[in-house]
Design a protein around this motif. Structure first.
Motif, PDB file in Angstrom:
ATOM      1  N   GLN A  70       0.745  -1.288  -0.125  1.00  0.00           N
ATOM      2  CA  GLN A  70      -0.054  -0.042  -0.016  1.00  0.00           C
ATOM      3  C   GLN A  70       0.842   1.121   0.215  1.00  0.00           C
ATOM      4  N   ALA A  71       1.983   1.287   0.750  1.00  0.00           N
ATOM      5  CA  ALA A  71       2.901   2.649   0.746  1.00  0.00           C
ATOM      6  C   ALA A  71       3.581   2.589  -0.478  1.00  0.00           C
ATOM      7  N   PHE A  72       3.918   1.650  -0.973  1.00  0.00           N
ATOM      8  CA  PHE A  72       4.689   1.837  -2.195  1.00  0.00           C
ATOM      9  C   PHE A  72       3.590   2.275  -3.412  1.00  0.00           C
ATOM     10  N   MET A  73       2.386   1.641  -3.328  1.00  0.00           N
ATOM     11  CA  MET A  73       1.369   2.108  -4.431  1.00  0.00           C
ATOM     12  C   MET A  73       1.024   3.518  -4.292  1.00  0.00           C
ATOM     13  N   GLU A  74       1.071   4.259  -2.709  1.00  0.00           N
ATOM     14  CA  GLU A  74       0.796   5.451  -2.785  1.00  0.00           C
ATOM     15  C   GLU A  74       1.741   6.183  -3.249  1.00  0.00           C
ATOM     16  N   LYS A  75       3.169   5.959  -3.055  1.00  0.00           N
ATOM     17  CA  LYS A  75       4.218   6.820  -3.724  1.00  0.00           C
ATOM     18  C   LYS A  75       4.265   6.430  -5.189  1.00  0.00           C
ATOM     19  N   LEU A  76       3.715   5.438  -5.744  1.00  0.00           N
ATOM     20  CA  LEU A  76       3.857   5.373  -7.411  1.00  0.00           C
ATOM     21  C   LEU A  76       2.761   6.346  -7.749  1.00  0.00           C
ATOM     22  N   ASP A  77       1.687   6.101  -7.104  1.00  0.00           N
ATOM     23  CA  ASP A  77       0.535   7.191  -7.587  1.00  0.00           C
ATOM     24  C   ASP A  77       0.759   8.611  -7.313  1.00  0.00           C
ATOM     25  N   SER A  78       1.555   8.857  -6.341  1.00  0.00           N
ATOM     26  CA  SER A  78       2.141  10.184  -6.148  1.00  0.00           C
ATOM     27  C   SER A  78       3.091  10.608  -7.313  1.00  0.00           C
ATOM     28  N   ALA A  79       3.872   9.861  -7.632  1.00  0.00           N
ATOM     29  CA  ALA A  79       5.002   9.865  -8.612  1.00  0.00           C
ATOM     30  C   ALA A  79       4.149  10.214 -10.013  1.00  0.00           C
ATOM     31  N   ILE A  80       3.000   9.206 -10.155  1.00  0.00           N
ATOM     32  CA  ILE A  80       2.298   9.426 -11.570  1.00  0.00           C
ATOM     33  C   ILE A  80       1.617  10.836 -11.687  1.00  0.00           C
ATOM     34  N   HIS A  81       1.072  11.184 -10.324  1.00  0.00           N
ATOM     35  CA  HIS A  81       0.462  12.635 -10.151  1.00  0.00           C
ATOM     36  C   HIS A  81       1.357  13.885 -10.637  1.00  0.00           C
ATOM     37  N   GLY A  82       2.541  13.487  -9.964  1.00  0.00           N
ATOM     38  CA  GLY A  82       3.641  14.476 -10.167  1.00  0.00           C
ATOM     39  C   GLY A  82       3.949  14.625 -11.657  1.00  0.00           C
ATOM     40  N   GLN A  83       4.195  13.497 -12.202  1.00  0.00           N
ATOM     41  CA  GLN A  83       4.482  13.370 -13.926  1.00  0.00           C
ATOM     42  C   GLN A  83       3.277  13.930 -14.791  1.00  0.00           C
ATOM     43  N   GLU A  84       2.242  13.746 -14.240  1.00  0.00           N
ATOM     44  CA  GLU A  84       0.938  14.088 -14.969  1.00  0.00           C
ATOM     45  C   GLU A  84       1.157  15.533 -14.684  1.00  0.00           C
TER      46      GLU A  84
END
Length: 146
Positions: A70-84
């Motif tokens: 879950q923590a890793f997926m949150e970090k990935l989602d955050s990275a995806i949001h930042g990249q968007e």
């Protein structure tokens, strides 16, 4: 009307401006492409990690492994949001650079049009002078033949 040499100077300056704008546009479009590639890579990585997690989950996982996921997926989602956000910014910059290039190209074309109009005007004047000279010559020839 500006002289031909002045127009040529303006055209050269506009051509340089257009070339510079085209280079900046190319760099901006490359940045958009790179940002899209990175976003797609992050999304692909997220999907792959999620698939692997689901496969491992069927075999059974510990609560700690689940929290880590879950923590890793949150970090990935955050990275995806930042990249968007980066992608939106680079697209906006690309649009601005495209508008700048189009304006520079319009200016260059306008100067070329003015130069061409001036050249046409000069050709017409020259043709008129030539015709007048020929008419005068023919008139003199006719006068002396009498």
């Amino acid at each position: 009307m500006a002289s031909t040499s002045q127009l040529e100077t303006l055209i050269d300056m506009a051509r340089t401006e257009t070339d510079d704008a085209a280079k900046r546009l190319g760099a901006a479009l490359k940045a958009v492409s790179d940002a899209e590639d990175k976003l797609n890579m992050l999304i692909g990585y997220r999907d792959e990690y999620s698939r692997k997690f689901l496969a491992n989950q069927q075999a059974g996982i510990t609560p700690m492994a689940y929290r880590n996921f879950q923590a890793f997926m949150e970090k990935l989602d955050s990275a995806i949001h930042g990249q968007e956000e980066v992608l939106r910014h680079t697209r906006k910059r690309g649009e601005l650079e495209k508008a700048t290039w189009q304006a520079a190209e319009r200016k260059r074309v306008s100067y070329c049009t003015l130069r061409d109009r001036e050249a046409t005007k000069q050709q017409k004047l020259e043709a008129k002078r030539d015709q007048k000279a020929m008419d005068e010559h023919a008139s003199r020839q006719a006068f002396f033949r009498r």
